[in-house]
Scaffold this motif. Sequence first.
Motif, PDB file in Angstrom:
ATOM      1  N   LEU A   1       0.732   4.173  -2.838  1.00 54.93           N
ATOM      2  CA  LEU A   1       0.563   5.602  -2.545  1.00 54.93           C
ATOM      3  C   LEU A   1       1.990   6.572  -2.949  1.00 54.93           C
ATOM      4  CD1 LEU A   1      -0.695   5.367   1.233  1.00 54.93           C
ATOM      5  CD2 LEU A   1      -1.982   5.899  -1.109  1.00 54.93           C
ATOM      6  N   ASN A   2       3.028   5.979  -2.871  1.00 50.70           N
ATOM      7  CA  ASN A   2       4.284   6.681  -3.266  1.00 50.70           C
ATOM      8  C   ASN A   2       4.447   7.025  -4.627  1.00 50.70           C
ATOM      9  OD1 ASN A   2       4.820   7.401  -0.613  1.00 50.70           O
ATOM     10  ND2 ASN A   2       6.234   5.464  -0.371  1.00 50.70           N
TER      11      ASN A   2
ATOM     12  N   ASP B   1       1.904   7.394  -6.815  1.00 54.23           N
ATOM     13  CA  ASP B   1       1.056   8.176  -7.434  1.00 54.23           C
ATOM     14  C   ASP B   1       0.754   9.489  -6.680  1.00 54.23           C
ATOM     15  OD1 ASP B   1      -0.918   9.443  -9.057  1.00 54.23           O
ATOM     16  OD2 ASP B   1      -2.273   7.958  -8.585  1.00 54.23           O
TER      17      ASP B   1
ATOM     18  N   VAL C   1      -2.718  10.417  -5.212  1.00 50.80           N
ATOM     19  CA  VAL C   1      -3.438   9.822  -4.493  1.00 50.80           C
ATOM     20  C   VAL C   1      -2.835  10.105  -3.058  1.00 50.80           C
ATOM     21  CG1 VAL C   1      -3.638   7.440  -3.698  1.00 50.80           C
ATOM     22  CG2 VAL C   1      -3.910   7.863  -5.912  1.00 50.80           C
ATOM     23  N   LYS C   2      -1.205  10.068  -3.135  1.00 45.46           N
ATOM     24  CA  LYS C   2      -0.725  10.687  -2.071  1.00 45.46           C
ATOM     25  C   LYS C   2      -1.233  12.017  -1.418  1.00 45.46           C
ATOM     26  CE  LYS C   2       3.806  10.914  -0.166  1.00 45.46           C
ATOM     27  NZ  LYS C   2       3.955  10.156   1.177  1.00 45.46           N
TER      28      LYS C   2
ATOM     29  N   ILE D   1       0.860  -1.207   0.115  1.00 43.45           N
ATOM     30  CA  ILE D   1       0.059   0.051  -0.151  1.00 43.45           C
ATOM     31  C   ILE D   1       0.805   1.484  -0.026  1.00 43.45           C
ATOM     32  CG2 ILE D   1      -1.550   1.298   1.354  1.00 43.45           C
ATOM     33  CD1 ILE D   1      -2.787  -1.256   2.184  1.00 43.45           C
ATOM     34  N   GLU D   2       1.823   1.214   0.981  1.00 53.83           N
ATOM     35  CA  GLU D   2       2.732   2.242   0.707  1.00 53.83           C
ATOM     36  C   GLU D   2       3.439   2.649  -0.371  1.00 53.83           C
ATOM     37  OE1 GLU D   2       6.447   4.141   3.646  1.00 53.83           O
ATOM     38  OE2 GLU D   2       5.773   1.967   4.010  1.00 53.83           O
TER      39      GLU D   2
ATOM     40  N   GLN E   1      -4.096  13.244  -1.648  1.00 54.62           N
ATOM     41  CA  GLN E   1      -5.625  12.869  -1.097  1.00 54.62           C
ATOM     42  C   GLN E   1      -5.415  12.061   0.331  1.00 54.62           C
ATOM     43  OE1 GLN E   1      -7.589  10.768  -4.073  1.00 54.62           O
ATOM     44  NE2 GLN E   1      -8.319  12.453  -4.978  1.00 54.62           N
ATOM     45  N   VAL E   2      -4.256  11.068   0.373  1.00 51.25           N
ATOM     46  CA  VAL E   2      -4.401  10.673   1.612  1.00 51.25           C
ATOM     47  C   VAL E   2      -3.912  11.518   2.673  1.00 51.25           C
ATOM     48  CG1 VAL E   2      -2.756   8.592   2.777  1.00 51.25           C
ATOM     49  CG2 VAL E   2      -3.889   8.207   0.387  1.00 51.25           C
ATOM     50  N   ASP E   3      -2.762  12.212   2.382  1.00 54.15           N
ATOM     51  CA  ASP E   3      -2.444  13.482   3.222  1.00 54.15           C
ATOM     52  C   ASP E   3      -3.511  14.150   3.552  1.00 54.15           C
ATOM     53  OD1 ASP E   3       0.402  12.402   3.249  1.00 54.15           O
ATOM     54  OD2 ASP E   3       1.042  13.655   1.586  1.00 54.15           O
TER      55      ASP E   3
END
Length: 106
Positions: free
Chosen positions: A86-87, A89, A92-93, A82-83, A95-97
Motif C-alpha cells: 500500500l505504501n 503505490d 492504491v493508498k 500488505i502495508e 483508494q484505501v484511505d
Amino acid sequence: MKLSGFLIGGLAGMAAAAYIAKKRPGMFAWASSAAGTAVNGMTKRAMGAVISRKFGGDMVQHAAPKHSDASAKGSGNAWGQIELLLNSDPGVKEQVDQIKAEAKPH
C-alpha cells in the motif's frame, strides 16, 4: 430389561452423582467433562460414518482449527507485506484511505 429395573438404576445413578458432586466437586467436574468429551467424539465419528456411507469416503473432510504461534506469525507477516504494498503505490493508498473513510465502525 424391565422398565422398573431401568428406572431404579437411573435413580441410583442420579443419587450417586449427587453424592459425588457434593463430596468431591472436582472429581465430578472431571468425570462429567470426560463423559461429555467421549460422547462428543462418538457423535462426530457416527456422523462421519453416515456421511461417508452416503456420499463416499472422498468427500468427508475432518477439519479442525489450528491454533499455533506459527499461524499468528504468518498473519503478522502478511499484514506487513500488505502495508508495504500500500505504501509503495500512492494511487492504491488513496483508494484505501477513501474506503476507510467511507466505512462505518462496528
